[in-house]
Design a protein around this motif. Structure first.
Motif, PDB file in Angstrom:
ATOM      1  N   ASP A   1      10.270  28.541   5.122  1.00  0.00           N
ATOM      2  CA  ASP A   1      10.045  27.103   5.264  1.00  0.00           C
ATOM      3  C   ASP A   1       9.678  26.711   6.693  1.00  0.00           C
ATOM      4  N   THR A   2       8.758  25.738   6.772  1.00  0.00           N
ATOM      5  CA  THR A   2       8.451  25.069   8.029  1.00  0.00           C
ATOM      6  C   THR A   2       8.583  23.574   7.778  1.00  0.00           C
ATOM      7  N   VAL A   3       9.402  22.925   8.590  1.00  0.00           N
ATOM      8  CA  VAL A   3       9.603  21.479   8.516  1.00  0.00           C
ATOM      9  C   VAL A   3       9.263  20.919   9.887  1.00  0.00           C
ATOM     10  N   ARG A   4       8.182  20.163   9.956  1.00  0.00           N
ATOM     11  CA  ARG A   4       7.752  19.547  11.215  1.00  0.00           C
ATOM     12  C   ARG A   4       8.330  18.148  11.337  1.00  0.00           C
ATOM     13  N   SER A   5       8.547  17.719  12.563  1.00  0.00           N
ATOM     14  CA  SER A   5       9.111  16.407  12.858  1.00  0.00           C
ATOM     15  C   SER A   5       7.983  15.462  13.260  1.00  0.00           C
ATOM     16  N   ALA A   6       7.643  14.529  12.378  1.00  0.00           N
ATOM     17  CA  ALA A   6       6.568  13.567  12.651  1.00  0.00           C
ATOM     18  C   ALA A   6       7.158  12.317  13.304  1.00  0.00           C
ATOM     19  N   ASP A   7       6.512  11.839  14.365  1.00  0.00           N
ATOM     20  CA  ASP A   7       6.998  10.636  15.043  1.00  0.00           C
ATOM     21  C   ASP A   7       6.873   9.408  14.152  1.00  0.00           C
ATOM     22  N   VAL A   8       5.707   9.226  13.537  1.00  0.00           N
ATOM     23  CA  VAL A   8       5.452   8.107  12.626  1.00  0.00           C
ATOM     24  C   VAL A   8       4.551   8.643  11.517  1.00  0.00           C
ATOM     25  N   LEU A   9       4.748   8.145  10.311  1.00  0.00           N
ATOM     26  CA  LEU A   9       3.827   8.516   9.240  1.00  0.00           C
ATOM     27  C   LEU A   9       3.638   7.357   8.287  1.00  0.00           C
ATOM     28  N   TYR A  10       2.498   7.393   7.613  1.00  0.00           N
ATOM     29  CA  TYR A  10       2.207   6.455   6.524  1.00  0.00           C
ATOM     30  C   TYR A  10       1.942   7.293   5.285  1.00  0.00           C
ATOM     31  N   ILE A  11       2.579   6.898   4.176  1.00  0.00           N
ATOM     32  CA  ILE A  11       2.359   7.571   2.899  1.00  0.00           C
ATOM     33  C   ILE A  11       2.140   6.506   1.827  1.00  0.00           C
ATOM     34  N   SER A  12       1.076   6.694   1.044  1.00  0.00           N
ATOM     35  CA  SER A  12       0.732   5.722   0.004  1.00  0.00           C
ATOM     36  C   SER A  12       1.787   5.703  -1.088  1.00  0.00           C
ATOM     37  N   ASN A  13       1.793   4.636  -1.871  1.00  0.00           N
ATOM     38  CA  ASN A  13       2.724   4.527  -2.992  1.00  0.00           C
ATOM     39  C   ASN A  13       2.561   5.694  -3.958  1.00  0.00           C
ATOM     40  N   GLU A  14       1.318   6.095  -4.215  1.00  0.00           N
ATOM     41  CA  GLU A  14       1.055   7.184  -5.161  1.00  0.00           C
ATOM     42  C   GLU A  14       1.703   8.481  -4.696  1.00  0.00           C
ATOM     43  N   ARG A  15       1.535   8.806  -3.412  1.00  0.00           N
ATOM     44  CA  ARG A  15       2.129  10.037  -2.889  1.00  0.00           C
ATOM     45  C   ARG A  15       3.644   9.896  -2.731  1.00  0.00           C
TER      46      ARG A  15
ATOM     47  N   LEU B   1       0.805  -1.217   0.000  1.00  0.00           N
ATOM     48  CA  LEU B   1       0.000   0.000   0.000  1.00  0.00           C
ATOM     49  C   LEU B   1       0.843   1.274   0.000  1.00  0.00           C
ATOM     50  N   GLY B   2       2.026   1.195   0.620  1.00  0.00           N
ATOM     51  CA  GLY B   2       2.845   2.392   0.737  1.00  0.00           C
ATOM     52  C   GLY B   2       4.003   2.159   1.681  1.00  0.00           C
ATOM     53  N   THR B   3       4.400   3.233   2.361  1.00  0.00           N
ATOM     54  CA  THR B   3       5.592   3.217   3.198  1.00  0.00           C
ATOM     55  C   THR B   3       5.273   3.765   4.582  1.00  0.00           C
ATOM     56  N   THR B   4       5.877   3.157   5.596  1.00  0.00           N
ATOM     57  CA  THR B   4       5.782   3.641   6.969  1.00  0.00           C
ATOM     58  C   THR B   4       7.156   4.161   7.381  1.00  0.00           C
ATOM     59  N   LEU B   5       7.180   5.364   7.920  1.00  0.00           N
ATOM     60  CA  LEU B   5       8.438   5.962   8.369  1.00  0.00           C
ATOM     61  C   LEU B   5       8.299   6.364   9.830  1.00  0.00           C
ATOM     62  N   LEU B   6       9.409   6.332  10.568  1.00  0.00           N
ATOM     63  CA  LEU B   6       9.381   6.769  11.952  1.00  0.00           C
ATOM     64  C   LEU B   6      10.688   7.408  12.329  1.00  0.00           C
TER      65      LEU B   6
END
Length: 180
Positions: free
Chosen positions: A74-88, A57-62
């Protein structure tokens, strides 16, 4: 930096920084997570990856992944965990920070987090197109699932956290989320 605004690209090249975010061109320290924070991050990431990977389905990053929520300044936020689909994920061009909105972002609260700052981060995430945000409160052993700033559900121990439209069929028992 003497008040000069920096870009996300400049931040990425700095190296040896303490945990931080870039907010409207200025570096803001975020501090280190606790052991409990790390356990919760790992549990969520493991559950997401176990669901997402076999379905392709996509990728999980942490681990404090940088997500652009604004450009110039620029604003760059630090996400603890994220899921992003293959399309995105296929739209990502940077090797440093995510410049495409993930579908799901997970933030694990630290004892010193203030709701005003958490709400501001959520506002930024929804503005760029994030569809679902889980705010995990380790002290209350609760997850708040936001589909917008006004559409929120609360999940406590004994409940099951669903993936909603972002990850149909995904579920995580709250007991598993908080186990070490």
């Amino acid at each position: 930096m003497h008040g000069r605004l920096i870009t996300g690209d400049e931040l990425a090249k700095m190296g040896d920084l303490e945990p931080c975010e870039l907010v409207e061109g200025k570096i803001v320290a975020t501090g280190f997570g606790t052991v409990e924070h790390g356990i919760i991050e790992a549990n969520i990431a493991f559950a997401l990856r176990t669901f997402v990977q076999p379905r392709r389905l996509g990728t999980t990053l942490l681990g404090g992944v940088g997500v652009f929520t604004r450009r110039d300044p620029d604003t760059v936020r630090s996400a603890d965990v994220l899921y992003i689909s293959n399309e995105r994920y296929a739209q990502i061009q940077s090797a440093t920070f995510v410049e495409v909105a993930p579908e799901l972002i997970v933030e694990v609260l630290s004892p010193d987090d203030r709701w005003s700052k958490v709400t501001q981060k959520m506002r930024e995430y929804f503005t760029i197109g994030v569809e679902l945000i889980w705010i995990v409160d380790p002290q209350a052993r609760t997850v708040y699932a936001y589909r917008s700033l006004t559409d929120v559900r609360e999940f406590k121990e004994g409940d099951v956290l669903p993936g909603d439209e972002v990850l149909p069929g995904f579920s995580l028992r709250m007991a598993d989320l908080f186990s070490s």
